[in-house]
Design a protein around this motif. Sequence first.
Motif, PDB file in Angstrom:
ATOM      1  N   LYS A 194     -45.985 -11.364  68.152  1.00 38.76           N
ATOM      2  CA  LYS A 194     -46.603 -12.611  68.667  1.00 38.76           C
ATOM      3  C   LYS A 194     -47.384 -13.409  68.004  1.00 38.76           C
ATOM      4  O   LYS A 194     -47.402 -15.038  67.667  1.00 38.76           O
ATOM      5  CB  LYS A 194     -47.071 -12.641  69.960  1.00 38.76           C
ATOM      6  N   LEU A 195     -48.370 -13.165  67.335  1.00 41.42           N
ATOM      7  CA  LEU A 195     -49.717 -13.972  66.898  1.00 41.42           C
ATOM      8  C   LEU A 195     -49.286 -14.825  65.447  1.00 41.42           C
ATOM      9  O   LEU A 195     -48.921 -15.706  64.748  1.00 41.42           O
ATOM     10  CB  LEU A 195     -50.977 -13.121  66.194  1.00 41.42           C
ATOM     11  N   ALA A 213     -57.139  -8.933  66.021  1.00 35.41           N
ATOM     12  CA  ALA A 213     -56.268  -7.543  66.710  1.00 35.41           C
ATOM     13  C   ALA A 213     -55.354  -6.313  65.887  1.00 35.41           C
ATOM     14  O   ALA A 213     -55.148  -5.503  67.219  1.00 35.41           O
ATOM     15  CB  ALA A 213     -55.205  -8.836  66.418  1.00 35.41           C
ATOM     16  N   GLU A 262     -47.805  -1.268  72.129  1.00 37.89           N
ATOM     17  CA  GLU A 262     -48.217  -2.660  73.325  1.00 37.89           C
ATOM     18  C   GLU A 262     -49.224  -3.536  71.628  1.00 37.89           C
ATOM     19  O   GLU A 262     -49.207  -5.066  71.612  1.00 37.89           O
ATOM     20  CB  GLU A 262     -49.758  -2.295  74.031  1.00 37.89           C
ATOM     21  N   PHE A 298     -49.873   2.723  73.161  1.00 34.41           N
ATOM     22  CA  PHE A 298     -50.976   1.821  72.774  1.00 34.41           C
ATOM     23  C   PHE A 298     -50.191   0.593  71.103  1.00 34.41           C
ATOM     24  O   PHE A 298     -50.898  -0.417  71.070  1.00 34.41           O
ATOM     25  CB  PHE A 298     -51.782   2.234  72.540  1.00 34.41           C
ATOM     26  N   ALA A 354     -48.164  -7.782  70.491  1.00 33.71           N
ATOM     27  CA  ALA A 354     -49.030  -8.254  70.372  1.00 33.71           C
ATOM     28  C   ALA A 354     -49.500  -9.206  69.674  1.00 33.71           C
ATOM     29  O   ALA A 354     -49.598 -10.018  68.907  1.00 33.71           O
ATOM     30  CB  ALA A 354     -50.556  -8.117  71.011  1.00 33.71           C
ATOM     31  N   GLY A 370     -57.620  -3.794  68.407  1.00 34.21           N
ATOM     32  CA  GLY A 370     -56.736  -4.252  69.650  1.00 34.21           C
ATOM     33  C   GLY A 370     -56.155  -3.009  69.582  1.00 34.21           C
ATOM     34  O   GLY A 370     -55.326  -2.032  70.697  1.00 34.21           O
ATOM     35  N   ILE A 371     -56.030  -1.865  68.865  1.00 34.82           N
ATOM     36  CA  ILE A 371     -55.102  -0.921  67.725  1.00 34.82           C
ATOM     37  C   ILE A 371     -55.620   0.180  66.687  1.00 34.82           C
ATOM     38  O   ILE A 371     -55.980   1.263  68.127  1.00 34.82           O
ATOM     39  CB  ILE A 371     -53.734  -1.683  66.861  1.00 34.82           C
TER      40      ILE A 371
END
Lengths: 219, 219
Positions: free
Chosen positions: A147-148, A108, A140, A137, A144, A112-113
């Motif tokens: 939340k994980l 993630a 965002e 970004f 995420a 993801g980042i």
Amino acid sequence: MASDSRPLLYSFYRSSCSWRVRLALSIKGIAYDTKSINLLTEENKTKEYKQIQPFGAIPAFVDDINEDNTPLIESAAIIEYLDETRPENPLLPKDPRERAIVRSLVYAIAMGIQPICSIRVLKFIGKDNEEEWTKHFMSEGFAAFEKLLQRTAGKYAFGDTITMADLFLVPQFFNGLRFGVDMTAYPIMSRINSTLEQLEAFKAAHPTRQPDCPPELRQ
Amino acid sequence: MASDSRPLLYSFYRSSCSWRVRLALSIKGIAYDTKSINLLTEENKTKEYKQIQPFGAIPAFVDDINEDNTPLIESAAIIEYLDETRPENPLLPKDPRERAIVRSLVYAIAMGIQPICSIRVLKFIGKDNEEEWTKHFMSEGFAAFEKLLQRTAGKYAFGDTITMADLFLVPQFFNGLRFGVDMTAYPIMSRINSTLEQLEAFKAAHPTRQPDCPPELRQ
């Protein structure tokens, strides 16, 4: 190439990907040598370095235990390798399902980042758009990740034992602050980062403690 | 949630990350059910799907062998999990150094190309700039990947046995073509892609063979 007795890490003090590997080495208590590759002066783009890492990225890692000393590359691959060859202080749980959850936290950030906000992307985006881009970004991605963490976190990112996920959390948190992201919006991540920062193994791997950190920033 | 007897994959036919996991399932001969999540109609952003995957990305995977059926996420984490729980037709070599090399190939795509050219980035870039952006970053990433393949490739991306790296190569190659990148510039990658495309396990996982592929594109 590596000395006769210790592995060698090609690293830059403020590269977040180098930092991840320094953390793994530090947690596992592996003594190593560092060769600094200055990203700001584009030392990573020299012919000499490209023989080590064919596309000029850092880190790269030469292990003294292998006969073939072609450097290993990609921080997440190097860390999995260290965990497989030096099982003390494991960075992944034993259970396959738990391993998958830790790896999803890792990716993630690492997929993801970080790539979207990397130096080569920001150079293409241009100075004028850099701030809007990174804030969008990173925010965002952090949302995420938070939340994980709601599902997985204990004292650290996954339960109460340090895992590979924590090695990716700390450098990315630092980059969030560096780019002016409001990190108070991510309370679990903030709390874990503060806890990890107190640990000696994490202090030792910090950019400001590296030999190639400019003297005015050193701690 | 998963049926009583088979794992369940949340997938979209043309999502490259879903495709990677379909390939792993196909190579390992694991029977599974598919739930289509249409990215174009933003089914991934519904409240229902976000209970499955908290930030709306696909794929997600629910395994029937676990009591806890919270979905696993992130394609590379799901594939490592499948390899650890179903060792037949292994996707990683046994030797730690070789495993690191395969993972570096995986990450050269999964971190070095795909995230930068993902739907959410392209939406932010805007239609007018999409082509220049994808051509720049895909070409840069493919050039780097090709250099790695010069060191590692045999019949496939790593030697003569299919590995996890091949599962990332094929969908990214397809995306390169889709965005008009001149893939003939990467002869090793092109050759391996052509070889893999002939295999039944790869044919079965192809977007055009998925139940949610529009009829006019199906093969």
